[in-house]
Design an enzyme around this catalytic site. Structure first.
Site, short mmCIF file in Angstrom:
data_model
loop_
_atom_site.label_atom_id
_atom_site.label_comp_id
_atom_site.label_asym_id
_atom_site.label_seq_id
_atom_site.Cartn_x
_atom_site.Cartn_y
_atom_site.Cartn_z
N TYR A 225 45.70 25.00 39.98
CA TYR A 225 47.06 24.88 39.11
C TYR A 225 47.64 23.37 39.50
CZ TYR A 225 51.63 26.05 37.69
OH TYR A 225 52.85 26.09 36.84
N LYS B 65 47.80 21.07 36.65
CA LYS B 65 48.93 20.33 36.04
C LYS B 65 49.22 19.04 36.31
CE LYS B 65 51.56 23.82 34.21
NZ LYS B 65 51.58 24.10 32.95
N1 NAD Z 1 58.48 29.48 36.24
C1 NAD Z 1 58.19 28.40 36.92
O1 NAD Z 1 58.78 28.26 37.99
C2 NAD Z 1 57.43 27.27 36.51
C3 NAD Z 1 57.22 26.03 37.13
C4 NAD Z 1 56.53 25.16 37.00
C5 NAD Z 1 55.78 25.21 35.63
N2 NAD Z 1 55.98 26.58 34.91
C6 NAD Z 1 54.86 26.44 33.74
O2 NAD Z 1 55.86 26.98 32.51
C7 NAD Z 1 54.95 27.54 31.70
C8 NAD Z 1 55.72 28.98 31.39
O3 NAD Z 1 55.54 29.77 32.32
P1 NAD Z 1 56.78 30.94 32.72
O4 NAD Z 1 57.26 30.93 33.93
O5 NAD Z 1 57.57 30.96 31.61
O6 NAD Z 1 55.84 32.15 32.81
P2 NAD Z 1 55.98 33.49 32.17
O7 NAD Z 1 55.05 34.40 32.64
O8 NAD Z 1 57.26 34.20 32.04
O9 NAD Z 1 55.60 33.38 30.71
C9 NAD Z 1 54.48 32.77 30.10
C10 NAD Z 1 53.99 33.28 28.84
O10 NAD Z 1 52.71 32.73 28.37
C11 NAD Z 1 51.68 33.85 27.88
N3 NAD Z 1 50.25 33.29 28.50
C12 NAD Z 1 50.12 33.38 29.68
N4 NAD Z 1 48.63 32.95 29.41
C13 NAD Z 1 48.30 32.60 28.00
C14 NAD Z 1 47.38 32.39 27.53
N5 NAD Z 1 45.98 31.95 28.01
N6 NAD Z 1 47.30 32.23 26.05
C15 NAD Z 1 48.74 32.56 25.34
N7 NAD Z 1 49.70 33.03 26.15
C16 NAD Z 1 49.58 32.93 27.36
C17 NAD Z 1 52.26 35.01 28.93
O11 NAD Z 1 51.66 36.12 28.22
C18 NAD Z 1 53.67 34.90 28.98
O12 NAD Z 1 54.38 35.67 27.80
C19 NAD Z 1 53.72 27.64 32.25
O13 NAD Z 1 53.00 26.82 31.89
C20 NAD Z 1 53.96 27.67 33.69
O14 NAD Z 1 52.80 26.99 34.55
C21 NAD Z 1 56.72 27.57 35.20
#
Ligand code: NAD
Length: 274
Positions: A165, A169
């Site tokens: 990851y 990223k």
């Molecule tokens: N939450 C955090 O602390 C955090 C920190 C840094 C980066 N991020 C990034 O933010 C983004 C959103 O994450 P989040 O925390 O909202 O997660 P989340 O799990 O709440 O939501 C992510 C959504 O993306 C969908 N998804 C996952 N893989 C997929 C795929 N291959 N194709 C289509 N849809 C897909 C899931 O079904 C889900 O509805 C991601 O890229 C994650 O890596 C999140």
């Protein structure tokens, strides 16, 4: 008059969490949204919320990692809205393990989702982006379009158990800077947002209690040990994790006309300096 009136925004992974908050935020400022999610029901829910707000949404279901996804996604935008103004590459998940336990499957699944999928989406969007930019130039209008890629502080600082990851990223950051140089001539601002700890299902659940989510038929462990989450809040200058609305706010800033001269930048949204 809203500052994104009539713009067409594609937001991947917008069935839940940060992606859903981004879709709702952009829609609340007048954008028409192409929703995507792996899971059908949450995607439809986001679209319905937008319609209830008086906005417009189309849904393109499916896994962003599927080889035919990008073409379908761009076609959905063109069929429904006849243009593309904003692309937010947000869909993603974590599949953690220390290096000695990480399988090739785990490695490639995360690279495919966070790097290859955005690459294919942006490549598929190229003919549209170019044609729109040429039409604008011919009409002597300067119209800025926006790409916002979602990265993570795991890319900036590294995170144990996340070689896949953190690497993917970090790749997103390189992709952002490269494309900012390629698409400047089309007046496209290409930026990335690197989130810290934002409360979503990815981080809210207790990993030690065995929380999992189903990603494309695989049960994947998610969540953070509550002790780790507590110590994070104590060390964070703002004293707490971010909300999805705060996360969406940063993406929104990079979609507004106020950010027209900002490109190739990585904005950390983490409640602390990075
Ligand atoms: N939450 C955090 O602390 C955090 C920190 C840094 C980066 N991020 C990034 O933010 C983004 C959103 O994450 P989040 O925390 O909202 O997660 P989340 O799990 O709440 O939501 C992510 C959504 O993306 C969908 N998804 C996952 N893989 C997929 C795929 N291959 N194709 C289509 N849809 C897909 C899931 O079904 C889900 O509805 C991601 O890229 C994650 O890596 C999140």
């Amino acid at each position: 008059m809203n500052n994104l009136d009539g713009k067409v925004a594609l937001v991947s992974g917008s069935g839940r969490g940060i992606g859903q908050a981004i879709a709702l935020k952009l829609a609340s400022h007048g954008a028409r949204i192409v929703i995507n999610d792996l899971d059908r029901e949450p995607a439809e829910e986001t679209a319905e919320l937008i319609r209830q707000m008086g906005g417009e949404a189309a849904v393109c279901h499916g896994n962003v990692s599927a080889p035919d996804f990008a073409e379908r996604y761009i076609k959905t935008a063109m069929d429904h809205f006849k243009g593309i103004d904003i692309i937010v590459n947000n869909a993603g998940y974590t599949w953690d393990d220390v290096v000695q336990k990480m399988s090739d499957e785990q490695w490639y699944a995360i690279l495919d989702c966070h790097m290859t999928a955005p690459f294919r989406i942006l490549r598929a969007a190229y003919p549209i982006i170019k044609a729109q930019a040429l039409a604008d130039a011919e009409a002597q209008r300067e119209v800025f379009r926006k790409v916002v890629n979602i990265s993570s502080v795991s890319a900036l600082n590294g995170n144990a158990g996340q070689m896949n990851y953190s690497g993917a990223k970090a790749g997103v950051i390189g992709m952002t800077r490269a494309l900012a140089r390629e698409w400047g001539r089309f007046k496209v601002n290409v930026n990335a947002v690197a989130f810290g700890f934002i409360e979503t299902r990815m981080t809210r659940a207790d990993a030690h209690a065995g929380a999992t989510v189903s990603i494309d038929g695989r049960d994947i462990r998610v969540g953070i040990n509550p002790e780790v989450a507590k110590s994070f809040a104590q060390r964070n200058p703002l004293g707490r994790p971010g909300t999805t609305d705060e996360a969406a706010g940063a993406v929104y800033l990079l979609c507004t006309p106020e950010s027209n001269y900002i490109t190739g930048q990585i904005i950390a949204v983490a409640g602390s300096p990075q």
